[in-house]
Design a protein around this motif. Structure first.
Motif, PDB file in Angstrom:
ATOM      1  N   ASP A   1      -7.246  -5.954   0.148  1.00 12.01           N
ATOM      2  CA  ASP A   1      -7.618  -4.724  -0.562  1.00 12.01           C
ATOM      3  C   ASP A   1      -7.586  -4.872  -2.073  1.00 12.01           C
ATOM      4  O   ASP A   1      -8.061  -4.021  -2.801  1.00 12.01           O
ATOM      5  N   ASP A   2      -7.050  -5.981  -2.570  1.00  6.81           N
ATOM      6  CA  ASP A   2      -7.063  -6.224  -4.014  1.00  6.81           C
ATOM      7  C   ASP A   2      -8.205  -7.143  -4.427  1.00  6.81           C
ATOM      8  O   ASP A   2      -8.330  -7.499  -5.595  1.00  6.81           O
TER       9      ASP A   2
ATOM     10  N   ARG B   1       0.836  -1.210   0.000  1.00 10.54           N
ATOM     11  CA  ARG B   1       0.000   0.000   0.000  1.00 10.54           C
ATOM     12  C   ARG B   1       0.865   1.253   0.000  1.00 10.54           C
ATOM     13  O   ARG B   1       0.536   2.251  -0.668  1.00 10.54           O
ATOM     14  N   ALA B   2       1.988   1.231   0.708  1.00  8.71           N
ATOM     15  CA  ALA B   2       2.880   2.394   0.770  1.00  8.71           C
ATOM     16  C   ALA B   2       3.472   2.719  -0.596  1.00  8.71           C
ATOM     17  O   ALA B   2       3.783   3.881  -0.892  1.00  8.71           O
TER      18      ALA B   2
ATOM     19  N   LEU C   1       2.681   7.990   8.580  1.00  8.96           N
ATOM     20  CA  LEU C   1       3.529   7.968   9.775  1.00  8.96           C
ATOM     21  C   LEU C   1       4.760   7.087   9.580  1.00  8.96           C
ATOM     22  O   LEU C   1       5.831   7.380  10.121  1.00  8.96           O
ATOM     23  N   ASP C   2       4.606   6.015   8.816  1.00 12.10           N
ATOM     24  CA  ASP C   2       5.703   5.063   8.580  1.00 12.10           C
ATOM     25  C   ASP C   2       6.627   5.637   7.504  1.00 12.10           C
ATOM     26  O   ASP C   2       6.633   5.215   6.354  1.00 12.10           O
ATOM     27  N   GLU C   3       7.449   6.569   7.916  1.00 11.99           N
ATOM     28  CA  GLU C   3       8.262   7.357   6.978  1.00 11.99           C
ATOM     29  C   GLU C   3       9.221   6.498   6.149  1.00 11.99           C
ATOM     30  O   GLU C   3       9.416   6.733   4.959  1.00 11.99           O
ATOM     31  N   ASN C   4       9.849   5.505   6.757  1.00 10.32           N
ATOM     32  CA  ASN C   4      10.826   4.697   6.017  1.00 10.32           C
ATOM     33  C   ASN C   4      10.203   3.463   5.357  1.00 10.32           C
ATOM     34  O   ASN C   4      10.903   2.634   4.774  1.00 10.32           O
ATOM     35  N   LYS C   5       8.874   3.334   5.467  1.00 10.77           N
ATOM     36  CA  LYS C   5       8.102   2.301   4.764  1.00 10.77           C
ATOM     37  C   LYS C   5       8.558   0.874   5.087  1.00 10.77           C
ATOM     38  O   LYS C   5       8.605   0.006   4.221  1.00 10.77           O
ATOM     39  N   ASP C   6       8.864   0.622   6.365  1.00 12.40           N
ATOM     40  CA  ASP C   6       9.278  -0.734   6.757  1.00 12.40           C
ATOM     41  C   ASP C   6       8.155  -1.498   7.444  1.00 12.40           C
ATOM     42  O   ASP C   6       8.346  -2.625   7.896  1.00 12.40           O
TER      43      ASP C   6
END
Length: 231
Positions: A127-128, A32-33, A157-162
């Motif tokens: 979601d798909d 999603r990110a 909020l999850d800035e580094n997408k981990d």
């Protein structure tokens, strides 16, 4: 020269999901990110609280429909019936993992707040699925955009997408809001999310905290039931 990596962020990169379900949730969040986020600031999130609150309360219609014995919680068999009627396909072990993950007080029943979290996790994981989207659009038009807003908020909020929100990410998000006491607010919000106190917040922890932020709680639900009984 890049910014120094903090100790908690370094630990976050090494974190290994504890369950298969958590690993799937992280993968889904990262997928999603990759589509980006519409959120611009923490203030923009706060402004959405009333609409999110209204949307989440629509879950009560589904909850009451599938709480067959009307005891205020959904047991394992009722959950299986719920997913089947919504035409959401999960393996038996996936249903058990979802139930266990959301049954926070371990009383073998999913309360209304826990049910909200469970449905949002299902939305993220599926979601798909065109079947799922069709069902929710037909039956609960406010649910899909509400859950999408929650996922979008976590991605912001999850800035580094981990797949996790660190304390530093929360502080940076709220610092940018310009609040005078932003640091204190950020720490309080993070502590409300970090239930297991490991310095990282997964999507499930975030959802439980968010239901409290917008005003959904079990005591209020019980008060509503009492008032309905007196009417």
């Amino acid at each position: 020269m890049g910014a120094a990596v903090t100790k908690s962020e370094a630990l976050q990169k090494e974190w290994v999901p504890e369950t298969k379900l958590e690993a799937k949730i992280i993968e889904a969040v990262q997928r999603r990110a990759s589509r980006g986020t519409t959120m611009k600031s923490f203030n923009s999130i706060v402004l959405k609280f009333p609409k999110i609150d209204d949307g989440l309360r629509n879950c009560k219609v589904i909850f009451q429909e599938f709480d067959i014995d009307s005891n205020g919680s959904i047991d394992h068999s009722e959950l299986k019936n719920c997913l089947r009627k919504l035409e959401i396909s999960f393996e038996e072990d996936e249903i058990s993992d979802l139930f266990k993950a959301c049954d926070i007080n371990e009383d073998m029943g999913i309360t209304f707040t826990e049910f909200i979290v469970l449905l949002c996790l299902v939305y993220l994981l599926k979601d798909d699925s065109s079947t799922l989207q069709k069902q929710w659009r037909l039956g609960m038009p406010k649910l899909e955009p509400t859950f999408e807003t929650l996922v979008d908020t976590f991605v912001f909020l999850d800035e580094n997408k981990d797949g996790y929100v660190s304390r530093e990410e929360m502080v940076r998000a709220i610092d940018e809001s310009g609040e005078r006491s932003s640091g204190r607010i950020a720490m309080k919000r993070f502590e409300e999310m970090d239930w297991d106190k490991n310095g990282m917040v997964n999507f499930k922890e975030f959802l439980f905290a968010f239901t409290q932020w917008v005003g959904i709680d079990e005591n209020e639900e019980e008060d509503d039931d009492d008032n309905n009984g007196k009417a």
